[in-house]
Design a protein around this motif. Structure first.
Motif, PDB file in Angstrom:
ATOM      1  N   UNK A  71     -21.658 -28.031  -5.876  1.00 52.21           N
ATOM      2  CA  UNK A  71     -20.902 -26.896  -5.265  1.00 52.21           C
ATOM      3  C   UNK A  71     -20.938 -25.424  -6.027  1.00 52.21           C
ATOM      4  N   UNK A  72     -22.630 -25.346  -6.217  1.00 56.03           N
ATOM      5  CA  UNK A  72     -22.466 -24.115  -6.936  1.00 56.03           C
ATOM      6  C   UNK A  72     -23.397 -24.051  -6.693  1.00 56.03           C
ATOM      7  N   UNK A  73     -24.375 -22.740  -6.615  1.00 58.41           N
ATOM      8  CA  UNK A  73     -25.586 -22.599  -6.087  1.00 58.41           C
ATOM      9  C   UNK A  73     -25.577 -20.812  -6.095  1.00 58.41           C
ATOM     10  N   UNK A  86     -25.793 -14.290  -9.007  1.00 59.00           N
ATOM     11  CA  UNK A  86     -24.626 -14.400  -8.944  1.00 59.00           C
ATOM     12  C   UNK A  86     -24.200 -15.737  -8.663  1.00 59.00           C
ATOM     13  N   UNK A  87     -23.505 -16.743  -8.990  1.00 55.62           N
ATOM     14  CA  UNK A  87     -22.906 -18.109  -8.823  1.00 55.62           C
ATOM     15  C   UNK A  87     -21.473 -18.015  -7.429  1.00 55.62           C
ATOM     16  N   UNK A  88     -21.506 -18.544  -7.159  1.00 56.92           N
ATOM     17  CA  UNK A  88     -21.270 -18.634  -5.426  1.00 56.92           C
ATOM     18  C   UNK A  88     -20.586 -19.993  -5.553  1.00 56.92           C
ATOM     19  N   UNK A  89     -19.045 -19.966  -5.550  1.00 56.20           N
ATOM     20  CA  UNK A  89     -18.776 -21.252  -5.393  1.00 56.20           C
ATOM     21  C   UNK A  89     -17.920 -22.119  -4.129  1.00 56.20           C
ATOM     22  N   UNK A  90     -17.912 -23.653  -4.206  1.00 57.32           N
ATOM     23  CA  UNK A  90     -18.325 -23.306  -2.922  1.00 57.32           C
ATOM     24  C   UNK A  90     -16.884 -24.906  -2.655  1.00 57.32           C
ATOM     25  N   UNK A 141     -20.247 -23.838   9.852  1.00 55.68           N
ATOM     26  CA  UNK A 141     -21.070 -22.206   9.964  1.00 55.68           C
ATOM     27  C   UNK A 141     -20.571 -21.514   8.640  1.00 55.68           C
ATOM     28  N   UNK A 142     -21.873 -20.954   7.392  1.00 58.62           N
ATOM     29  CA  UNK A 142     -21.591 -20.037   7.207  1.00 58.62           C
ATOM     30  C   UNK A 142     -22.326 -18.760   7.472  1.00 58.62           C
ATOM     31  N   UNK A 201     -21.476 -27.891   2.224  1.00 58.74           N
ATOM     32  CA  UNK A 201     -20.583 -27.128   1.479  1.00 58.74           C
ATOM     33  C   UNK A 201     -20.340 -25.713   1.962  1.00 58.74           C
ATOM     34  N   UNK A 202     -19.541 -25.164   1.587  1.00 59.27           N
ATOM     35  CA  UNK A 202     -19.081 -24.317   2.247  1.00 59.27           C
ATOM     36  C   UNK A 202     -19.095 -22.851   1.087  1.00 59.27           C
ATOM     37  N   UNK A 203     -18.977 -21.304   1.545  1.00 59.03           N
ATOM     38  CA  UNK A 203     -19.115 -20.653   0.300  1.00 59.03           C
ATOM     39  C   UNK A 203     -16.763 -19.862   0.626  1.00 59.03           C
ATOM     40  N   UNK A 204     -16.486 -20.820  -1.206  1.00 58.01           N
ATOM     41  CA  UNK A 204     -15.177 -20.018  -0.741  1.00 58.01           C
ATOM     42  C   UNK A 204     -15.020 -18.592  -0.615  1.00 58.01           C
TER      43      UNK A 204
END
Length: 513
Positions: free
Chosen positions: A15-17, A23-27, A283-284, A305-308
């Protein structure tokens, strides 16, 4: 079976990439279900509430199975399509037994699963609420609802409003939000709300969710207003969309909306191929998980998985720095290739073109999407073309890296669309034609063999541009770069691996509708 998924949207393992900046993006994990709805074959026949519930339970049983399947995949929210519970083609009278009562806001909060006897005629809402509880997820569904009004009011002569309604339930079954569809599409059983709604809500895993339904996507209110005025980051989109190529297949407009506004877009469509209905996705700004299948009648659960915060995910070259080929677009030295050059077989750009003996006129008219487009063909293996509608012009630099005996044309439209809705458009579109004759440009095409690298731009007078890129086999792509330069909107793409079907900049002038 034709099941096309974007090549660049492989499932993320966690869930993190990390983005390129470190920068760490939350999903969060989202699900949408493309539903092969059980349809009412006697939708105009009057019935009673008991029979209506028995019919709708067939579709609700399928919903419940999909919630369980999504829960196993860790989904935190699921979206179901428009009309998926009761179907469509009702009259105002025949749909009435299928409508649930929607409590007014002053009677909320309410948990239908825990308080089933609080209101009458809420059996569907109760079932959806309990599904959300069992799945431990937020649930978004579309159904018909009835809302009391003042009897004998000229806008409400039978004492009720009937709305095409999206509802949201939390993971504990609480009623979170509702939205009445604003832009109806030949839906004679429903009323248009007196005022557009901008519904925004938060969840424990992400904030700023909003809802629209189907035809709403083409209009400012409420779709664009949710993003521009209410800063919504996640759009929930139940739809019953009939595909219309080459510019408005379901997955094209879904992907384009997410790209245009840099938001997440969760779209669930009905699946009925005989009605041209398929195309759902998650879609993101930079990824697509989608489904399009006209060869079977299977529904499909899509997990992604979708970015917060979608603004933290890299979008595909949006507003990247570009140059328009080797010459400035305004330069008189830019060599614009026209078909008469090839017809006379002059110039190196014409050599090798399989169409050089049968090219259409340098400018011609053809109908596309019920509108009269002005086209110019791509007469050579490489070159530059332009085509104008009055002062609105579209430009294209192109190179065909794999050439088939196919006709391509650059089209322009600047005007009011008046069929199946009224709305103003400015469009630059590079399309594969249905055949080798000019009149086939604008026809529906899904397969192509010619690979084209291109730069496409136009002098649009609207900022609301939707970039579309579709290749052979109904496969979505994101452009390498797109955005604005010198008052022109552009889209660039190179290194394609499959034949080009459509590349378009689809502009909307909302204030001229």
């Amino acid at each position: 079976m034709l099941q096309k998924y974007s090549a660049f949207c492989i499932c993320i393992l966690c869930c993190l990439v990390a983005s390129l900046s470190g920068h760490i993006v939350a999903y969060y994990t989202a699900a949408v279900y493309e539903h092969h709805a059980i349809l009412n074959q006697n939708s105009t026949t009057l019935t009673d509430r008991k029979a209506a519930l028995e019919f709708m339970l067939q579709n609700l049983d399928i919903y419940e199975m999909q919630v369980a399947a999504a829960a196993e995949k860790g989904a935190q929210i699921i979206v179901f399509p428009e009309d998926g519970i009761h179907g469509f083609n009702y009259t105002r009278q025949s749909i009435y037994p299928y409508l649930d009562f929607l409590p007014p806001t002053h009677l909320l909060p309410w948990n239908p699963c825990l308080e089933p006897d609080r209101f009458n005629d809420t059996e569907v809402l109760q079932r959806l609420s309990c599904m959300a509880v069992k799945g431990g997820m937020y649930l978004v569904a579309n159904l018909g609802t009835k809302v009391p009004c003042e009897p004998h009011h000229f806008q409400c002569p039978d004492g009720r409003y009937q709305f095409n309604t999206n509802v949201v339930f939390s993971s504990n079954g609480s009623f979170v939000a509702s939205y009445f569809k604003q832009n109806l599409y030949f839906e004679y059983g429903f009323d248009t709300p007196n005022k557009e709604q901008y519904v925004v809500f938060d969840t424990p895993f992400a904030s700023k969710f909003g809802m629209i339904t189907c035809f709403d996507i083409l209009f400012y209110k409420p779709a664009v207003g949710l993003v521009e005025k209410h800063m919504v980051k996640h759009i929930l989109y139940p739809t019953a969309w009939m595909n219309q190529l080459p510019l408005l297949s379901a997955i094209q407009i879904q992907r384009a909306f997410a790209s245009a506004f840099g938001v997440n877009f969760l779209a669930a469509n009905i699946h009925h191929t005989e009605l041209g209905m398929t195309g759902s996705g998650i879609y993101s700004p930079s990824k697509s998980f989608f489904y399009y299948d006209m060869t079977s009648e299977n529904g499909k659960l899509i997990i992604g998985k979708v970015p917060v915060d979608p603004s933290e995910e890299l979008s595909a070259g949006h507003n990247a720095q570009i140059s328009f080929g080797t010459d400035n677009m305004y330069s008189n030295q830019l060599h614009w290739i026209h078909s008469e050059v090839c017809e006379a077989e002059r110039g190196e750009h014409c050599r090798g073109s399989p169409l050089r003996h049968q090219m259409p006129p340098s400018v011609f008219q053809a109908e596309m999407m019920y509108d009269n487009f002005t086209f110019t063909p791509l007469p050579a293996v490489q070159g530059a073309v332009k085509v104008c509608s009055s002062s609105f012009c579209c430009y294209l630099n192109y190179t065909k890296t794999m050439v088939s005996n196919e006709l391509y044309a650059l089209g322009v439209f600047d005007g009011l669309h008046t069929v199946h809705g009224t709305y103003y458009l400015q469009i630059c579109a590079l399309v594969k034609c249905g055949g080798l004759e000019p009149e086939t440009c604008g026809q529906e095409v899904t397969e192509a063999g010619t690979i084209i690298n291109f730069q496409l731009w136009g002098n649009f007078t609207t900022k609301h541009i939707f970039p579309m890129l579709l290749t052979s086999g109904m496969t979505l792509h994101l452009p390498n770069s797109w955005g604005w330069k010198d008052a022109h909107c552009y889209m660039n793409n190179k290194n394609m691996s499959s034949g080009l079907v459509t590349a378009a900049l689809y502009g909307r002038l909302y204030n001229q509708d």
